[in-house]
Design a protein around this motif. Structure first.
Motif, mmCIF file in Angstrom:
data_model
loop_
_atom_site.group_PDB
_atom_site.id
_atom_site.type_symbol
_atom_site.label_atom_id
_atom_site.label_comp_id
_atom_site.label_asym_id
_atom_site.label_seq_id
_atom_site.Cartn_x
_atom_site.Cartn_y
_atom_site.Cartn_z
ATOM 1 N N ASP A 118 17.199 -11.768 6.600
ATOM 2 C CA ASP A 118 16.407 -10.588 6.943
ATOM 3 C C ASP A 118 15.065 -10.609 6.159
ATOM 4 O O ASP A 118 15.125 -10.686 4.993
ATOM 5 C CB ASP A 118 16.799 -9.258 7.108
ATOM 6 C CG ASP A 118 16.010 -8.353 8.067
ATOM 7 O OD1 ASP A 118 14.819 -8.247 7.892
ATOM 8 O OD2 ASP A 118 16.602 -7.712 8.818
ATOM 9 N N SER A 176 12.748 -5.905 12.732
ATOM 10 C CA SER A 176 13.965 -6.443 12.929
ATOM 11 C C SER A 176 14.659 -6.195 14.275
ATOM 12 O O SER A 176 15.415 -6.870 14.791
ATOM 13 C CB SER A 176 14.788 -5.743 11.878
ATOM 14 O OG SER A 176 14.246 -6.325 10.422
ATOM 15 N N THR A 202 19.256 -5.382 12.682
ATOM 16 C CA THR A 202 19.731 -6.741 13.099
ATOM 17 C C THR A 202 21.159 -6.785 13.681
ATOM 18 O O THR A 202 21.481 -7.176 14.797
ATOM 19 C CB THR A 202 19.616 -7.764 11.750
ATOM 20 O OG1 THR A 202 18.286 -7.513 11.617
ATOM 21 C CG2 THR A 202 19.878 -9.051 12.189
ATOM 22 N N ASP A 206 14.751 -13.177 11.127
ATOM 23 C CA ASP A 206 13.856 -12.351 12.222
ATOM 24 C C ASP A 206 12.402 -12.401 12.127
ATOM 25 O O ASP A 206 11.675 -12.168 13.106
ATOM 26 C CB ASP A 206 14.646 -10.974 12.311
ATOM 27 C CG ASP A 206 14.549 -10.290 10.928
ATOM 28 O OD1 ASP A 206 14.126 -10.835 9.962
ATOM 29 O OD2 ASP A 206 15.211 -9.128 10.863
#
Length: 392
Positions: free
Chosen positions: A70, A111, A164, A325
């Motif tokens: 992430d 995200s 996520t 992401d």
């Protein structure tokens, strides 16, 4: 003395403020007040990187491991590479591409929308979890895998209800609906999920204890790494923190152990599996412009990649995809030292950026992930490779 009449407006305002604070407690790392602005990582102990030749039994995979760093852009990756003497497990990946991360509503995704694109193959608005622009449910790769009889799992260093991991299992129109996301876990037959977020399952507003309901469905419950590691078969709920797990180095080997344990449980399937593993807190540190934090989280994620590689190299039927992401922080590397591991960085923002992020692939089907593509293409290609969808 004259008694002051209490205003219902003031009462409602206070309740509203408290509720808002609870909603955003999971995302306090985004608060500008928490920005550290620590721009230099002075170096530290490194680890040895092993080389895994890519050998495969077939052109298509039986299993897929999707690993999401992430907030991980090229600068975050190279900061870890610099700190580890110039090498990462990521160097084993020879098939490399780039993902365009824009959401349906914004040039710069969040995200929730980014992970929804990766889990469903559909772009949606920022903040959306598994729903389209009309707030209608979308079908996740995890749900499609379950229908086909594959085993499934989710692992995250954050709360498992965070944006996520949530986008791979839930259907809500706001990423802040943490308790609703937790409830959606019960609506699937996921085999294993490991992360933080215990309070969203146990101490809920309506008083429902989802942990007891998971136990009634036959799941084993683990609250620490030792219990997770000792679970050798069956279905597992691993909740190792009330909310997010601690950052590195306090977290220790959580991500490596959780990834290894999930792979052991899922590999008992004859039909194959799908596993998503998130290095959640690269993003957290980048929001704070905290270079030591970014480096340590990046190295932790790379070690988990090494765990996945060791499995895939032996198994030879597993495709690993590593991507992000979005990028966080607009991180730029100004200087570094491969010998000492020192990293010097600057940042352009405390938020996300719209820049494309890398895709790395290893194993059968890896050649599908080269070149520039939309983030939605990653989901579509994974579904096609697992025969969950037909090629157009």
């Amino acid at each position: 003395m004259k008694r002051v009449k209490k205003s219902p407006f003031i009462f409602l305002t206070l309740v509203g403020c408290c509720f808002t604070n609870l909603l955003w407690a999971q995302e306090e790392y985004k608060d500008p007040k928490n920005k550290k602005g620590t721009e230099v990582f002075e170096g530290g102990a490194s680890y040895q990187v092993k080389h895994y030749p890519q050998k495969t039994f077939s052109k298509t995979p039986k299993n897929i491991i999707l690993m999401i760093g992430d907030g991980m852009g090229l600068a975050q990756i190279f900061s870890g590479m610099t700190a580890n003497g110039g090498h990462l497990f990521l160097e084993n990946f020879k098939n490399i591409g780039f993902s365009k991360t824009a959401s349906a509503s914004n040039y710069t995704t969040d995200s929730a929308a980014g992970a929804t694109a990766l889990s469903t193959g559909v772009k949606t608005f920022n903040g959306a979890i598994g729903v389209d622009n009309q707030k209608q449910p979308l079908s996740h790769i995890l749900e499609k895998a379950i229908k086909k009889g594959l085993k499934t799992g989710l692992v995250a260093t954050s709360s498992i209800t965070h944006a996520t991991p949530g986008a791979f299992i839930a259907h809500v129109d706001s990423r802040k609906s943490f308790e609703d996301i937790a409830l959606d876990f019960l609506k699937t037959d996921i085999d294993v999920f490991i992360g933080g977020g215990r309070k969203y399952f146990e101490t809920r507003k309506e008083g429902r204890n989802l942990i007891m309901e998971f136990q009634n469905k036959g799941y084993q419950i683990a609250y620490n790494l030792e219990s997770i590691r000792n679970t050798t078969s069956g279905k597992l709920v691993g909740l190792t923190a009330a909310d997010h797990n601690p950052p590195m180095p306090e977290r220790g080997e959580f991500l490596e152990i959780a990834t290894e344990s999930a792979l052991h449980l899922l590999n008992q399937s004859k039909k194959g599996f799908f596993l998503m593993v998130e290095g959640s807190q690269i993003d957290f540190s980048a929001h704070k412009n905290d270079t030591p934090g970014v480096v340590l989280e990046m190295l932790d994620f790379d070690k988990a990649i090494g765990t996945a590689l060791a499995f895939a190299a032996k198994n030879q039927e597993t495709l690993i995809i590593v991507t992000a992401d979005h990028e966080t922080g607009g991180m730029t590397l100004l200087n570094g030292d491969f010998t000492t591991g020192k990293v010097e960085a600057k940042y352009t923002t405390g938020g996300h950026t719209g820049i494309a992020v890398p895709i790395f692939a290893y194993g059968p089907g890896a050649a599908e992930f080269c070149g520039f593509m939309e983030n939605t293409d990653i989901a579509k290609k994974m579904m096609q490779l697992l025969s969950l969808e037909q090629k157009p």
